[in-house]
Design a protein around this motif. Sequence first.
Motif, mmCIF file in Angstrom:
data_model
loop_
_atom_site.group_PDB
_atom_site.id
_atom_site.type_symbol
_atom_site.label_atom_id
_atom_site.label_comp_id
_atom_site.label_asym_id
_atom_site.label_seq_id
_atom_site.Cartn_x
_atom_site.Cartn_y
_atom_site.Cartn_z
ATOM 1 N N GLU A 272 0.834 -1.203 0.000
ATOM 2 C CA GLU A 272 0.000 0.000 0.000
ATOM 3 C C GLU A 272 0.866 1.250 0.000
ATOM 4 O O GLU A 272 1.827 1.369 0.776
ATOM 5 C CB GLU A 272 -0.918 0.026 1.213
ATOM 6 N N ALA A 273 0.521 2.192 -0.870
ATOM 7 C CA ALA A 273 1.260 3.448 -0.951
ATOM 8 C C ALA A 273 1.008 4.297 0.285
ATOM 9 O O ALA A 273 -0.056 4.216 0.915
ATOM 10 C CB ALA A 273 0.851 4.216 -2.200
ATOM 11 N N ALA A 274 1.975 5.120 0.613
ATOM 12 C CA ALA A 274 1.818 6.140 1.644
ATOM 13 C C ALA A 274 1.579 7.482 0.954
ATOM 14 O O ALA A 274 1.869 7.639 -0.237
ATOM 15 C CB ALA A 274 3.063 6.205 2.518
ATOM 16 N N PRO A 275 1.029 8.464 1.683
ATOM 17 C CA PRO A 275 0.834 9.784 1.073
ATOM 18 C C PRO A 275 2.136 10.312 0.471
ATOM 19 O O PRO A 275 3.197 10.251 1.087
ATOM 20 C CB PRO A 275 0.378 10.645 2.260
ATOM 21 N N GLY A 276 2.033 10.797 -0.755
ATOM 22 C CA GLY A 276 3.198 11.322 -1.442
ATOM 23 C C GLY A 276 3.881 10.344 -2.365
ATOM 24 O O GLY A 276 4.694 10.745 -3.208
ATOM 25 N N ASP A 277 3.580 9.051 -2.233
ATOM 26 C CA ASP A 277 4.160 8.081 -3.155
ATOM 27 C C ASP A 277 3.567 8.265 -4.553
ATOM 28 O O ASP A 277 2.363 8.543 -4.685
ATOM 29 C CB ASP A 277 3.884 6.653 -2.684
ATOM 30 N N PRO A 278 4.376 8.098 -5.598
ATOM 31 C CA PRO A 278 3.854 8.261 -6.968
ATOM 32 C C PRO A 278 2.909 7.125 -7.332
ATOM 33 O O PRO A 278 3.331 5.965 -7.394
ATOM 34 C CB PRO A 278 5.120 8.252 -7.828
ATOM 35 N N ILE A 279 1.664 7.448 -7.553
ATOM 36 C CA ILE A 279 0.664 6.433 -7.895
ATOM 37 C C ILE A 279 0.591 6.224 -9.397
ATOM 38 O O ILE A 279 0.384 5.100 -9.868
ATOM 39 C CB ILE A 279 -0.732 6.852 -7.362
ATOM 40 N N ASP A 280 0.773 7.294 -10.145
ATOM 41 C CA ASP A 280 0.545 7.242 -11.585
ATOM 42 C C ASP A 280 1.836 7.232 -12.394
ATOM 43 O O ASP A 280 1.817 7.460 -13.606
ATOM 44 C CB ASP A 280 -0.318 8.443 -12.011
ATOM 45 N N ASP A 281 2.972 6.977 -11.737
ATOM 46 C CA ASP A 281 4.268 6.965 -12.418
ATOM 47 C C ASP A 281 4.970 5.638 -12.146
ATOM 48 O O ASP A 281 5.512 5.424 -11.058
ATOM 49 C CB ASP A 281 5.128 8.130 -11.928
ATOM 50 N N PRO A 282 5.004 4.723 -13.120
ATOM 51 C CA PRO A 282 5.605 3.409 -12.893
ATOM 52 C C PRO A 282 7.127 3.406 -12.957
ATOM 53 O O PRO A 282 7.747 2.351 -12.803
ATOM 54 C CB PRO A 282 5.013 2.568 -14.019
ATOM 55 N N SER A 283 7.751 4.552 -13.191
ATOM 56 C CA SER A 283 9.205 4.611 -13.256
ATOM 57 C C SER A 283 9.835 4.891 -11.895
ATOM 58 O O SER A 283 11.059 4.995 -11.795
ATOM 59 C CB SER A 283 9.658 5.681 -14.269
ATOM 60 N N HIS A 284 9.020 4.984 -10.852
ATOM 61 C CA HIS A 284 9.516 5.204 -9.494
ATOM 62 C C HIS A 284 9.026 4.089 -8.581
ATOM 63 O O HIS A 284 7.820 3.825 -8.494
ATOM 64 C CB HIS A 284 9.056 6.550 -8.946
ATOM 65 N N ALA A 285 9.961 3.443 -7.898
ATOM 66 C CA ALA A 285 9.603 2.413 -6.921
ATOM 67 C C ALA A 285 9.136 3.071 -5.628
ATOM 68 O O ALA A 285 9.487 4.213 -5.327
ATOM 69 C CB ALA A 285 10.803 1.519 -6.648
ATOM 70 N N TRP A 286 8.324 2.352 -4.858
ATOM 71 C CA TRP A 286 7.926 2.816 -3.538
ATOM 72 C C TRP A 286 8.939 2.332 -2.508
ATOM 73 O O TRP A 286 9.571 1.268 -2.682
ATOM 74 C CB TRP A 286 6.541 2.281 -3.172
ATOM 75 N N PRO A 287 9.122 3.080 -1.426
ATOM 76 C CA PRO A 287 10.067 2.649 -0.385
ATOM 77 C C PRO A 287 9.700 1.286 0.197
ATOM 78 O O PRO A 287 8.533 0.886 0.224
ATOM 79 C CB PRO A 287 9.947 3.756 0.672
ATOM 80 N N ASP A 288 10.713 0.591 0.681
ATOM 81 C CA ASP A 288 10.525 -0.769 1.188
ATOM 82 C C ASP A 288 9.732 -0.833 2.488
ATOM 83 O O ASP A 288 9.262 -1.913 2.867
ATOM 84 C CB ASP A 288 11.885 -1.446 1.411
ATOM 85 N N ASP A 289 9.580 0.297 3.175
ATOM 86 C CA ASP A 289 8.911 0.253 4.488
ATOM 87 C C ASP A 289 7.401 0.464 4.399
ATOM 88 O O ASP A 289 6.732 0.628 5.427
ATOM 89 C CB ASP A 289 9.514 1.293 5.430
#
Length: 366
Positions: A272-289
């Motif tokens: 699950e994304a946290a606020p501020g994570d890129p939802i609509d950009d697949p070229s950026h990974a989300w942090p591991d935490d």
Amino acid sequence: MPSPPSSPPPLSRLRPLLLPLAGIGAIAGTVALAFAWSAGYLGPRALSAPQLINAIEHGSPPHPGFRRSHSKGTCVVGSFHASGAASPLSSARVFSQQDVSVIGRLSYPGTDPHAPDAKARFRSIALLLRTDDGQQWRTAMNSTPFFAVSTPEGFKEQVQASTPDPATGKPDPARMAAFMAAHPQAKALQEWAKSAPWSNSWANTSYYSVNAFIGTAADGSRHPLRWTLRPHAAVEPLDAEQSEQADADFLAEDFSTRLAAGPVRWDLVLIEAAPGDPIDDPSHAWPDDRRQVVAGVLELTSATPQATGECRDINFDPLILPDGLAASNDPILAARSAVYSQSFNRREREIARGHAAEATGEESHP
């Protein structure tokens, strides 16, 4: 999208990048069919699905009757066993039903259905899960956690930059330099590719949705999600000696050997994304935490050649989603359906007209 600098980097600075960038070219093949608007056009420049497929096909020998990318693969069958833990993130029936039937396909990147398996490090899996209420969830996942670009237009530029020059058999350094200057996020994927393990099996590879989706729980709450398949099998790298000695079809051979000893399993993990994570950009990974939930276990129990397997005529369109899951506004995700459809239609027409048999001597292909 960042503007390119006034001049591309010197070629002397680019040469050390060419080998990893050849990997990015393979990634281009891996995600080659991940773009198309439902009406057949991609973004404000009116890039059409046929134009993008034509770019993918350009520079490669034709293989009538085969998928336009991930042309080499194996059909698999199994089931998904939900843990029930994902219900707070999505009300989709697939996350509560104990046993969900699965048809899938394990594949190899690129456009050559006869390519030797040891020549590319990337792997893919596509799944169709059908629940007892008749709903379907189709997902196509790659062994790369993010893409090199964030738009269909950027992907087309990537394909064109990665196409080998007929004179050298390698991508044009100047064209690749211009692509890298215009798409600096490709550097992040290049760095990932340098250090990520090159697995020796489909069974011990992790797979990623890459794109984000929106889960809706029974209480109406909405949750931006990505997912990954984490293998139960221990990761084993493909070393240089194995690569040189491996049979051309060692991935399928290895998987059949593993199945003879019992089912092959992965945990399906929702992230699950946290606020501020890129939802609509697949070229950026989300942090591991970020919050992670094990939604259940995927269990594959049999494999068959793709020419005769159940996956052969399935279009693994990742926008076929059950209630409780919806697409995000990612332009690449929104682009996938039309090109998947265009590719499917092209190969089915080729088979129907007998072109596949003329080209390969085989009766039918996936």
